[in-house]
Write an enzyme that holds these catalytic residues in place. Structure first.
Site, PDB file in Angstrom:
ATOM      1  N   TYR A   1      -4.340  -0.039  10.045  1.00 57.42           N
ATOM      2  CA  TYR A   1      -5.460   0.515   9.273  1.00 57.42           C
ATOM      3  C   TYR A   1      -6.796   0.140   9.917  1.00 57.42           C
ATOM      4  O   TYR A   1      -7.731  -0.314   9.257  1.00 57.42           O
ATOM      5  CB  TYR A   1      -5.418   0.047   7.814  1.00 57.42           C
TER       6      TYR A   1
ATOM      7  N   ASP B   1       0.799  -1.230   0.000  1.00 53.07           N
ATOM      8  CA  ASP B   1       0.000   0.000   0.000  1.00 53.07           C
ATOM      9  C   ASP B   1       0.826   1.271   0.000  1.00 53.07           C
ATOM     10  O   ASP B   1       0.362   2.314  -0.447  1.00 53.07           O
ATOM     11  CB  ASP B   1      -0.975   0.010   1.186  1.00 53.07           C
TER      12      ASP B   1
ATOM     13  N   ASP C   1       6.135   0.273   2.478  1.00 52.14           N
ATOM     14  CA  ASP C   1       6.506  -0.955   3.167  1.00 52.14           C
ATOM     15  C   ASP C   1       6.150  -2.154   2.298  1.00 52.14           C
ATOM     16  O   ASP C   1       5.787  -2.017   1.141  1.00 52.14           O
ATOM     17  CB  ASP C   1       5.837  -1.034   4.539  1.00 52.14           C
TER      18      ASP C   1
ATOM     19  N   GLU D   1       6.373   9.728   2.268  1.00 52.93           N
ATOM     20  CA  GLU D   1       5.944   8.388   1.870  1.00 52.93           C
ATOM     21  C   GLU D   1       4.761   8.459   0.915  1.00 52.93           C
ATOM     22  O   GLU D   1       3.793   9.175   1.162  1.00 52.93           O
ATOM     23  CB  GLU D   1       5.566   7.556   3.094  1.00 52.93           C
TER      24      GLU D   1
END
Length: 518
Positions: free
Chosen positions: A243, A91, A94, A481
């Protein structure tokens, strides 16, 4: 005299579409220069925003893979429980696959394809957008293994975050997480059903109906995903490690029912929307956790199409517009000195891009329905004003900002070079084929100030701070990121801005043809 009239007409046309002359710009007699004023290369940005998803792919890469610094990875995902959970997307920066935000990304990509198919096609990107949608939807189809089982995560997030290694070298545990009847997560199953319903709409009318047929065959399956979410109600917060949902699951139930009604026209989903209007209300953001504004947008399209019982959704959506539009008198989300919508100082561009997508779609919907604008306490905004503000957010991301920096990697000459992304920051396995360990990544590649060796073209990072500043620091994940749900929303917002620019150019050409007759 004719040349002066020509320049004046072009200038007025630009003003009508919300494109102004920047400081230091001067009027010129060049039609081409005037048409370029304030307009980034949206077609290039759109192509790169979609290309980003190929760099996020997990699994065995196809022969037509264009991001060549990536290789096959995570080919045994799911094996501990004898399920095939290969594929899908990492996603962010990572190497974990999170099903909840992945499904949201698929939904937004599909929505972009549905609303802006013509613009995406004109840019030559429809086949690539379809591929991006299918790569994620395929994983979601495999992740649901029974009527009451949906796998929601592959990989140990804590262990993964302690390592800095390429996906191709990954040796952290590929732990499996799932929701079941006894450990439900209505948010995750609701979002998965929304994503697959939206994907079906993308593929349904294509000449190559192969995947659409698969999704149609799975329509009962998609309905069962919604039933799983609705009948076994429970928050994902209690059954997830990352999440987790904090907005509750009612928004996903509304969001899913709206998509399922759009895809199937089954009245039971419309009834659900009508009977649960009281569970949603005004909001000022739209993101992977909170889908209220998205559900309100879909329901408002139905309302403007004649289903007047859904009026409360439109009222709430109008409140969303007033909450984000500057000078509305009801502003809840501020803009930075440079004009960027700024919700919070942590991956802020995820909120900017989703708000921009909603504003773009609502402007388009209002214009096509002839419904006028949005009345706030201090101003009434026309559809063109709403779309122009949305385009300004796209333009900011692409470089029209105080830093003069594009926040999309690989777009323009100044962009983030040290993004917080494992695969991008370590030499490709094709360049350095030996295995790189977890600790070696952190000691050799993470702390260096050198630019990333792999340019992750199209990646949109978290963005600048509230004062329009950006340090381009790999360690600053909140700002450096990228994430799939940022790009997924940007795809539609960028396509909308491109369509707006095309309308401007057509209008200018029409005016010029009239002027030339004098």
């Amino acid at each position: 005299m004719a040349a002066a009239i020509k320049v004046w007409v072009l200038f007025m046309a630009l003003m009508c579409f919300g494109v102004g002359l920047g400081e230091g710009d001067a009027a010129t007699s060049s039609d081409e220069d005037l048409l370029r004023l304030g307009a980034p290369n949206y077609g290039d940005a759109l192509a790169k925003a979609i290309l980003f998803f190929e760099g996020q792919r997990s699994g065995r890469l196809p022969a037509n893979q264009r991001v060549t610094w990536r290789g096959d990875s995570a080919l045994t995902d799911g094996q501990p429980e004898n399920v095939n959970l290969t594929g899908g997307y990492y996603d962010a920066g990572d190497n974990v696959k999170f099903g909840f935000p992945m499904a949201f990304s698929v939904t937004l990509l599909s929505w972009s394809a549905i609303e802006y198919r013509d613009a995406v096609t004109a840019a030559g990107q429809l086949q690539y957008l379809r591929s991006a949608i299918q790569w994620g939807a395929d994983f979601l189809l495999r992740a649901r293994t029974s009527p009451t089982t949906l796998y929601t995560q592959v990989g140990d997030g804590n262990a993964d975050h302690q390592c800095w290694e390429r996906p191709e070298d990954m040796d952290t545990p590929r732990t499996l997480y799932k929701i079941t009847a006894s450990s439900p997560g209505s948010e995750a199953s609701g979002e998965a059903s929304a994503a697959l319903a939206a994907a079906y709409l993308v593929f349904r009318d294509d000449r190559d109906k192969t995947f659409a047929t698969q999704l149609l065959a799975a329509s009962r399956f998609i309905s069962l995903l919604f039933d799983f979410a609705n009948n076994y109600r429970g928050s994902f917060q209690s059954s997830c490690p990352f999440y987790c949902s904090y907005s509750g699951y009612q928004d996903e139930l509304l969001w899913a029912s709206a998509w399922l009604f759009k895809a199937t026209r089954d009245s039971k989903y419309l009834d659900f929307l009508q009977n649960n209007q009281g569970s949603t209300g005004p909001t000022n953001e739209f993101n992977w956790d909170n889908k209220n504004a998205g559900a309100q947008m879909l329901a408002t399209q139905e309302y403007l199409g004649g289903r007047t019982a859904l009026v409360n959704y439109k009222r709430s959506l109008d409140s969303f517009v007033c909450a984000v539009m500057p000078n509305s008198g009801n502003v809840q989300i501020r803009t930075t000195p440079g004009g960027l919508l700024f919700t919070r100082d942590s991956v802020n561009l995820q909120y900017t891009t989703t708000a921009t997508l909603l504003l773009s779609i609502y402007s388009k919907t209002l214009k096509s329905s002839g419904s006028g604008g949005v009345q706030c306490s201090a101003a009434t905004f026309t559809p063109d004003q709403i779309s122009s503000f949305a385009a300004s957010q796209v333009n900011y991301i692409l470089g029209q900002n105080p830093m003069g920096m594009s926040y999309m990697v690989g777009y323009s000459s100044k962009f983030p070079r040290r993004i917080h992304h494992r695969g991008s920051s370590i030499p490709s396995i094709k360049v350095l084929p030996r295995k790189l360990t977890c600790n070696e990544g952190y000691s050799s590649w993470y702390p260096t100030s050198d630019p990333n060796p792999n340019i992750h073209v199209g990646a949109i990072v978290g963005g600048p701070d509230g004062n329009d500043q950006f340090s381009d620091n790999r360690a600053d994940s909140s700002h450096s990121e990228p994430a799939t749900y940022i790009n997924a929303a940007f795809v539609g917002a960028c396509a909308a801005a491109m369509g707006q620019q095309q309308q401007l150019e057509e209008s200018v050409e029409d005016v010029l043809s009239m002027v030339s007759s004098f």
